[in-house]
Design an enzyme around this catalytic site. Structure first.
Site, PDB file in Angstrom:
ATOM      1  N   ASP A 151       1.157  83.785  52.321  1.00  0.00           N
ATOM      2  CA  ASP A 151       0.376  84.697  51.487  1.00  0.00           C
ATOM      3  C   ASP A 151       1.055  84.900  50.128  1.00  0.00           C
ATOM      4  OD1 ASP A 151      -1.842  86.771  51.563  1.00  0.00           O
ATOM      5  OD2 ASP A 151      -0.149  88.091  51.130  1.00  0.00           O
TER       6      ASP A 151
ATOM      7  N   ASP B  52      -9.391  90.705  68.735  1.00  0.00           N
ATOM      8  CA  ASP B  52      -7.995  90.636  69.193  1.00  0.00           C
ATOM      9  C   ASP B  52      -7.650  89.211  69.641  1.00  0.00           C
ATOM     10  OD1 ASP B  52      -9.233  90.465  71.741  1.00  0.00           O
ATOM     11  OD2 ASP B  52      -9.338  92.658  71.814  1.00  0.00           O
TER      12      ASP B  52
ATOM     13  N   ASP C 229     -12.810  97.832  71.865  1.00  0.00           N
ATOM     14  CA  ASP C 229     -12.478  98.875  70.891  1.00  0.00           C
ATOM     15  C   ASP C 229     -13.145  98.619  69.536  1.00  0.00           C
ATOM     16  OD1 ASP C 229     -11.028  96.754  69.950  1.00  0.00           O
ATOM     17  OD2 ASP C 229      -9.089  97.775  69.915  1.00  0.00           O
TER      18      ASP C 229
ATOM     19  N   ASP D  67     -13.797  90.296  70.322  1.00  0.00           N
ATOM     20  CA  ASP D  67     -13.124  91.476  70.885  1.00  0.00           C
ATOM     21  C   ASP D  67     -13.094  91.344  72.405  1.00  0.00           C
ATOM     22  OD1 ASP D  67     -12.156  94.013  71.361  1.00  0.00           O
ATOM     23  OD2 ASP D  67     -14.059  95.041  70.900  1.00  0.00           O
TER      24      ASP D  67
ATOM     25  N   GLU E 282      -0.826  80.115  49.674  1.00  0.00           N
ATOM     26  CA  GLU E 282      -1.846  80.749  48.836  1.00  0.00           C
ATOM     27  C   GLU E 282      -1.222  80.972  47.457  1.00  0.00           C
ATOM     28  OE1 GLU E 282      -4.733  84.637  48.528  1.00  0.00           O
ATOM     29  OE2 GLU E 282      -2.598  84.847  48.850  1.00  0.00           O
TER      30      GLU E 282
END
Ligand code: ISL
Length: 540
Positions: free
Chosen positions: A213, A40, A36, A32, A268
């Site tokens: 995906d 990220d 927050d 991070d 996947e």
């Protein structure tokens, strides 16, 4: 059965993804930058040098696109933008440039089976039965009996149908996952074109490829037939396997291959047999790589792993398809946790568990990184992390997968490198044992899991036998798996003891010891005794 290292008839130099070690980054939990409590892109960027130090060749970054986060990013509302939670496009471009400078490729997630229900396409589709995007999703009229159009069940709630009734327009829509993830209708040519454009968008920005995906979902049997009653309780996403998908994959392959610079797709294919997964490589004209799920669920037993390896070779080798190996990812308990739980169920006492848990995970690392094929390391496995125990009040995932997604500890400080201020906590509780199992502490300790991963990756890189080499299973005593990797006159043997007892392996006594899972400096000769839960690489 021995397989030649050069598996193509017209073998040119092997493509980069066949020799690469991939590292999966799950952005919410990696690092991070802004405090927050959610990871990220800038966080990833600030740790690229750590990954280069580890020696990985390519990153697969899980979704960071605009999303309402019903499935933590696997519900995309804009395929061509970064969610503000993670940063922006400029930050992404910087990340790719930095990774490339460090010699690492960047592969991003692509979620083509479904969008978010907040995607403008779906919002328009819901506006009326005649809207421009209505046919971009899968709609069916209600039956008089009020039942859903078929018996398919959704992935996260096996009691729930894969259909939701949309009252305002009076039809059901299909969703193999959450109702917030409506399935796209790939029979609609405009969908195909729009989704191809999303690939072009990122290829033009310089990504090296995609992890696609649920890629086996983009074709559906147009009759939408019931799943067989004997398979009741299995989500349809694990069963959907129809011919039309292969034609769509050939188009995706042509698109990606038309770009310079060796771009790739790892798919996947969440089907339960390696034979089924293998068909998605096509004739070398569909997926470049496909995840192979049976080994991800295999227990830590030599015989079971031998069977997985034989199945994989039996399914892939005749096609000239290149295998992948995955022990953990963001959807399943980490392998160390899975093996520990299975051992506890089998009656392993706490004392033995404390001794064996780390040793098993070390042996598994050596297995993952020395099999013939492309290994994928899930972030945190290189630290030896186990799943976090998540208190009920902190559980957030509809699929119950929070434990393996706990934030990565970077250092031994109280917040473990997560810059959270007063009143802010990380989105999930920190991974366990973080005071000892964090990047800084392990990097300073040559005995650590982190250094074992680094040494094994370095050995792989140094020895073509371990990347390109042929593969032959060895005769081994019960509880031991052994295989020989050979290339251009060099041959190394990998021996893995899956048991808690030392095993005599005098056949290899006197061989040069190149690597041992429990010893950072094993200079010398193998003494013929394989320690409990030990893995070694030797040259005979
Ligand atoms: O998560 C699973 C089991 O706990 C799997 O069934 C999983 O849903 C399946 O592998 C598909 O996974 C992918 O697509 C999902 C997303 O939730 C997963 O995170 C992703 O890896 C829907 O996009």
């Amino acid at each position: 059965m021995t397989v030649s290292g050069t598996h193509r008839a017209d073998a040119g130099p092997a493509p980069w993804w066949e020799g690469a070690v991939f590292y999966q980054v799950y952005p919410r939990s990696f690092a991070d930058s802004d405090g927050d409590g959610v990871g990220d892109l800038a966080g990833i960027r600030s740790h690229l040098a750590d990954l280069a130090w580890l020696g990985v060749d390519a990153l697969w970054i899980s979704p960071f696109f605009r999303s309402p986060m019903a499935d933590f990013g696997y519900d995309v509302s804009d395929y061509c933008d970064v969610d503000p939670l993670f940063g922006d496009l400029a930050e992404f471009d910087g990340l790719v440039a930095d990774a490339h400078r460090l010699g690492m490729r960047v592969v991003i997630d692509w979620v083509p089976n479904h969008t978010s229900d907040q995607h403008p396409w779906f919002l328009d589709a819901c506006s009326s039965r005649t809207s421009a995007h209505r046919n971009w999703y899968v709609w069916r009229d209600p039956d008089p009996d009020g039942r859903p159009p078929n018996n398919w069940v959704s992935a996260f709630d096996l009691d729930a149908p894969a259909w939701t009734f949309h009252e305002p327009t009076g039809q059901w829509y299909l969703h193999l996952f959450e109702s917030a993830q409506p399935d796209l209708n790939w029979d609609e040519p405009d969908v195909v074109e729009a989704m191809h454009d999303t690939l072009r968008f990122w290829l033009d920005r310089g990504v090296d490829g995609f992890r696609a995906d649920v890629i086996h979902g983009i074709g559906k049997d147009p009759r939408l037939p019931d799943d067989p009653p004997e398979l009741a309780g299995i989500p349809h996403c694990a069963l959907n396997d129809v011919p039309v998908t292969h034609a769509r994959l050939r188009d995706l392959r042509s698109l990606v291959d038309s770009y310079p610079g060796d771009r790739m797709i790892v798919g996947e294919v969440f089907l339960m047999t390696t034979d089924a997964v293998a068909t998605y490589y096509g004739d070398g004209d569909e997926l470049h790589l496909a995840f192979n799920f049976p080994p991800l669920f295999a227990p830590w037993l030599a015989d079971r792993w031998r069977a997985c390896i034989e199945d994989t070779r039996g399914a892939l080798d005749p096609r000239g398809a290149w295998p992948t190996w995955v022990l953990s990812n963001h959807d399943n308990p980490r392998h160390r946790t899975r093996y520990d739980r299975a051992a506890a169920r089998a009656g392993e006492d706490a004392h033995t568990a404390a001794r064996r848990s780390e040793a098993r995970a070390r042996a598994a690392a050596v297995l993952l990184l020395t099999l013939r094929g492309t290994p994928f390391v899930y972030q945190g496995d290189e630290l030896g992390l186990t799943d976090a125990d998540i208190p009920d009040v902190r559980r957030v995932d509809p699929g119950g997968r929070d434990g393996c997604r706990a934030p990565i500890p970077w250092d031994p400080s109280t917040a473990h490198g997560w810059p959270v201020g007063d009143g802010v906590q990380t989105w999930l509780p920190m991974a366990p044992e973080a005071d000892a199992r964090n990047r800084v502490t392990e990097r300073a300790d040559l005995l650590s899991m982190l250094h074992l991963y680094r040494r094994t990756i370095a050995l792989r890189r140094a020895l073509p036998a371990l990347t390109r080499g042929s593969f032959t299973l060895l005769e081994t005593p019960p509880g031991v798996l052994g295989y020989r990797r050979a290339h251009s006159g060099d041959a190394v043997d990998v021996l893995i003891n899956f048991t808690g007892e030392a095993v005599d392996f005098s056949a290899a006594a006197g061989a040069e010891l190149l690597l041992a899972s429990d010893d950072p400096d094993p200079a010398g000769r193998f003494d013929g005794l394989l320690g409990s839960d030990q893995a070694v690489v030797v040259r005979r």
